[in-house]
Design an enzyme around this catalytic site. Structure first.
Site, PDB file in Angstrom:
ATOM      1  N   ASP A 138       0.867  -1.167   0.000  1.00 10.97           N
ATOM      2  CA  ASP A 138       0.000   0.000   0.000  1.00 10.97           C
ATOM      3  C   ASP A 138       0.914   1.230   0.000  1.00 10.97           C
ATOM      4  O   ASP A 138       2.130   1.111   0.233  1.00 10.97           O
ATOM      5  CB  ASP A 138      -0.847  -0.080   1.285  1.00 10.97           C
ATOM      6  CG  ASP A 138      -1.614   1.183   1.549  1.00 10.97           C
ATOM      7  OD1 ASP A 138      -2.338   1.617   0.647  1.00 10.97           O
ATOM      8  OD2 ASP A 138      -1.482   1.745   2.660  1.00 10.97           O
ATOM      9  N   ASP A 172      -0.176   5.147   1.034  1.00 16.61           N
ATOM     10  CA  ASP A 172      -0.412   6.122   2.105  1.00 16.61           C
ATOM     11  C   ASP A 172      -0.384   5.467   3.468  1.00 16.61           C
ATOM     12  O   ASP A 172      -1.098   4.499   3.730  1.00 16.61           O
ATOM     13  CB  ASP A 172      -1.774   6.803   1.916  1.00 16.61           C
ATOM     14  CG  ASP A 172      -1.809   7.685   0.689  1.00 16.61           C
ATOM     15  OD1 ASP A 172      -0.969   8.588   0.596  1.00 16.61           O
ATOM     16  OD2 ASP A 172      -2.668   7.455  -0.184  1.00 16.61           O
ATOM     17  N   GLU A 187     -13.504   5.548   8.643  1.00 11.93           N
ATOM     18  CA  GLU A 187     -12.494   4.615   8.103  1.00 11.93           C
ATOM     19  C   GLU A 187     -11.821   3.818   9.224  1.00 11.93           C
ATOM     20  O   GLU A 187     -11.614   2.608   9.095  1.00 11.93           O
ATOM     21  CB  GLU A 187     -11.435   5.396   7.302  1.00 11.93           C
ATOM     22  CG  GLU A 187     -10.290   4.520   6.813  1.00 11.93           C
ATOM     23  CD  GLU A 187      -9.142   5.289   6.134  1.00 11.93           C
ATOM     24  OE1 GLU A 187      -9.287   6.477   5.815  1.00 11.93           O
ATOM     25  OE2 GLU A 187      -8.098   4.655   5.924  1.00 11.93           O
ATOM     26  N   SER A 213      -2.469   1.449  -4.505  1.00  9.91           N
ATOM     27  CA  SER A 213      -2.935   2.561  -3.665  1.00  9.91           C
ATOM     28  C   SER A 213      -4.305   3.080  -4.045  1.00  9.91           C
ATOM     29  O   SER A 213      -4.608   3.283  -5.219  1.00  9.91           O
ATOM     30  CB  SER A 213      -1.922   3.705  -3.765  1.00  9.91           C
ATOM     31  OG  SER A 213      -2.437   4.857  -3.167  1.00  9.91           O
ATOM     32  N   ALA A 214      -5.094   3.349  -3.018  1.00 12.29           N
ATOM     33  CA  ALA A 214      -6.384   4.015  -3.216  1.00 12.29           C
ATOM     34  C   ALA A 214      -6.196   5.526  -3.199  1.00 12.29           C
ATOM     35  O   ALA A 214      -7.159   6.282  -3.192  1.00 12.29           O
ATOM     36  CB  ALA A 214      -7.357   3.583  -2.128  1.00 12.29           C
ATOM     37  N   ASP A 230      -1.619  -0.792   5.811  1.00 10.42           N
ATOM     38  CA  ASP A 230      -1.964  -0.159   7.093  1.00 10.42           C
ATOM     39  C   ASP A 230      -3.460  -0.229   7.374  1.00 10.42           C
ATOM     40  O   ASP A 230      -3.908   0.208   8.428  1.00 10.42           O
ATOM     41  CB  ASP A 230      -1.528   1.316   7.139  1.00 10.42           C
ATOM     42  CG  ASP A 230      -2.475   2.215   6.374  1.00 10.42           C
ATOM     43  OD1 ASP A 230      -2.550   2.079   5.135  1.00 10.42           O
ATOM     44  OD2 ASP A 230      -3.158   3.028   7.009  1.00 10.42           O
TER      45      ASP A 230
HETATM   46  O1  C5P Z   1      -2.551   4.482  -0.532  1.00  8.63           O
HETATM   47  P1  C5P Z   1      -3.791   4.103   0.270  1.00  8.63           P
HETATM   48  O2  C5P Z   1      -4.553   2.987  -0.353  1.00  8.63           O
HETATM   49  O3  C5P Z   1      -3.475   3.914   1.705  1.00  8.63           O
HETATM   50  O4  C5P Z   1      -4.726   5.438   0.182  1.00  8.63           O
HETATM   51  C1  C5P Z   1      -5.918   5.549   0.858  1.00  8.63           C
HETATM   52  C2  C5P Z   1      -5.896   6.556   1.978  1.00  8.63           C
HETATM   53  O5  C5P Z   1      -6.255   7.843   1.480  1.00  8.63           O
HETATM   54  C3  C5P Z   1      -6.966   6.209   2.993  1.00  8.63           C
HETATM   55  O6  C5P Z   1      -6.400   5.565   4.108  1.00  8.63           O
HETATM   56  C4  C5P Z   1      -7.640   7.546   3.334  1.00  8.63           C
HETATM   57  O7  C5P Z   1      -7.490   7.899   4.710  1.00  8.63           O
HETATM   58  C5  C5P Z   1      -6.969   8.567   2.460  1.00  8.63           C
HETATM   59  N1  C5P Z   1      -7.942   9.464   1.794  1.00  8.63           N
HETATM   60  C6  C5P Z   1      -7.792  10.833   1.916  1.00  8.63           C
HETATM   61  N2  C5P Z   1      -8.673  11.681   1.272  1.00  8.63           N
HETATM   62  C7  C5P Z   1      -9.669  11.188   0.513  1.00  8.63           C
HETATM   63  C8  C5P Z   1      -9.815   9.799   0.357  1.00  8.63           C
HETATM   64  C9  C5P Z   1      -8.913   8.956   1.011  1.00  8.63           C
HETATM   65  O8  C5P Z   1      -6.878  11.292   2.615  1.00  8.63           O
HETATM   66  N3  C5P Z   1     -10.472  12.023  -0.098  1.00  8.63           N
HETATM   67 MG    MG Z   2      -2.833   3.199   3.454  1.00 13.09          MG
END
Ligand code: C5P
Ligand code: MG
Length: 289
Positions: free
Chosen positions: A38, A40, A85, A153-154, A227
């Site tokens: 992952d 973030d 979350e 990554s999301a 994470d």
């Molecule tokens: O890279 P990763 O898969 O961890 O990215 C997802 C993270 O992005 C989530 O844990 C979430 O807290 C964060 N997020 C954010 N703002 C958004 C959507 C998701 O900071 N609008």
């Molecule tokens: Mg993450």
């Protein structure tokens, strides 16, 4: 076996199992390994000097590319949805539609800001984004040993790539699966490409990348870093898997979530801002100290 596994940040449900997996993986050799991570709060730091570090989204949210009015709206979304979350009292089924709502609303706001592609590098440079301590060793060592690193990554692919490019670790062994921005012919953001990746559909995302996993089918052994409990499904597309070692960073709401992390991750790193444990494992698997 590995000194870093005795660090005070390390918790394991079954240390013997970890040892057995590591033995099997070391015996099979580094050419049978692939790493899936992952981004973030896994490859990037959660906090530095007591201050939260930004996610890919936050890098843009806090940048000059966003109007003050829009910043407030994005902050409101963060304040509403981030607690959901990390809420251990709600099930994934309950959280999933709310997470889709968060990502969708945030992406709509970002698109309204007419972000310019050529400003992305500056936004990243001026941000507080930080990779975890030990990141050079992690990226460089995997590359030296030609071990594929899939960053799943999301977050936002364009931002993530810029972070690792600026840190000079975007090596040829790195592949990124993430949400990418779609810019029009004048270089202005008009949408996000493809299927949305959020924290609870990484399994579906993995299954869409059959070509990648097909090409790596001789790499039966997986090191997974995440994470969130959603990150556990990142390896669901791996073909003919033999061993998987799952390392989970538990950054926030530690007491409430510790048991569920211990149940799902083989190694849980509590408030550990370094890649020391992952690095010691990579060193072990690639055959030297
Ligand atoms: O890279 P990763 O898969 O961890 O990215 C997802 C993270 O992005 C989530 O844990 C979430 O807290 C964060 N997020 C954010 N703002 C958004 C959507 C998701 O900071 N609008
Ligand atoms: Mg993450």
């Amino acid at each position: 076996m590995i000194a870093e596994l005795s660090n005070p940040s390390v918790f394991m449900r079954d240390p013997q199992r970890v040892e057995d997996i590591l033995k099997a993986m070391q015996k099979a050799g580094s050419n049978t390994i692939q790493v899936i991570s992952d981004f973030d709060m896994t490859l990037t730091r959660f906090a530095y000097n007591g201050k939260r570090c930004p996610t890919c989204h936050n890098i843009l949210d806090n940048s000059k590319l966003i109007s003050e009015e829009c910043k407030l709206k994005l902050q409101e979304l963060l304040d509403t949805y981030y607690p959901i979350e990390i809420d251990s009292s709600r099930s994934i089924e309950e959280k999933l539609p709310l997470m889709v709502e968060w990502w969708t609303r945030a992406h709509e706001l970002l698109v309204q800001q007419k972000i310019k592609k050529d400003m992305m590098a500056t936004a990243v440079r001026e941000s507080d984004a930080m990779l975890r301590e030990g990141y050079q060793l992690f990226f460089d060592r995997l590359n030296e040993h030609s071990i594929p690193l899939l960053i799943f990554s999301a977050g936002i692919g364009d931002v993530l790539e810029e972070v690792i490019r600026q840190e000079k670790v975007f090596h040829p062994n790195v592949k990124v699966v993430s949400n990418y921005m779609d810019f029009d012919e004048t270089g202005v953001l008009r949408a996000f490409k493809g299927e949305l990746i959020h924290i609870y559909n990484k399994r579906e995302g993995a299954l869409l990348n059959t070509d990648h996993f097909q090409a790596l089918r001789a790499r039966h052994n997986v090191l997974l870093l995440g994470d969130s409990l959603g990150d556990l499904t990142m390896a669901d597309g791996v073909q003919d898997m033999e061993n998987i070692l799952k390392i989970g960073f538990l950054n926030d709401k530690v007491e409430e979530r510790k048991q569920s992390y211990l149940n799902s991750y083989d190694i849980v790193l509590v408030k550990d801002e370094t890649l020391d444990v992952a690095n010691s494992i990579v060193l072990h698997l690639t055959g030297s100290k």
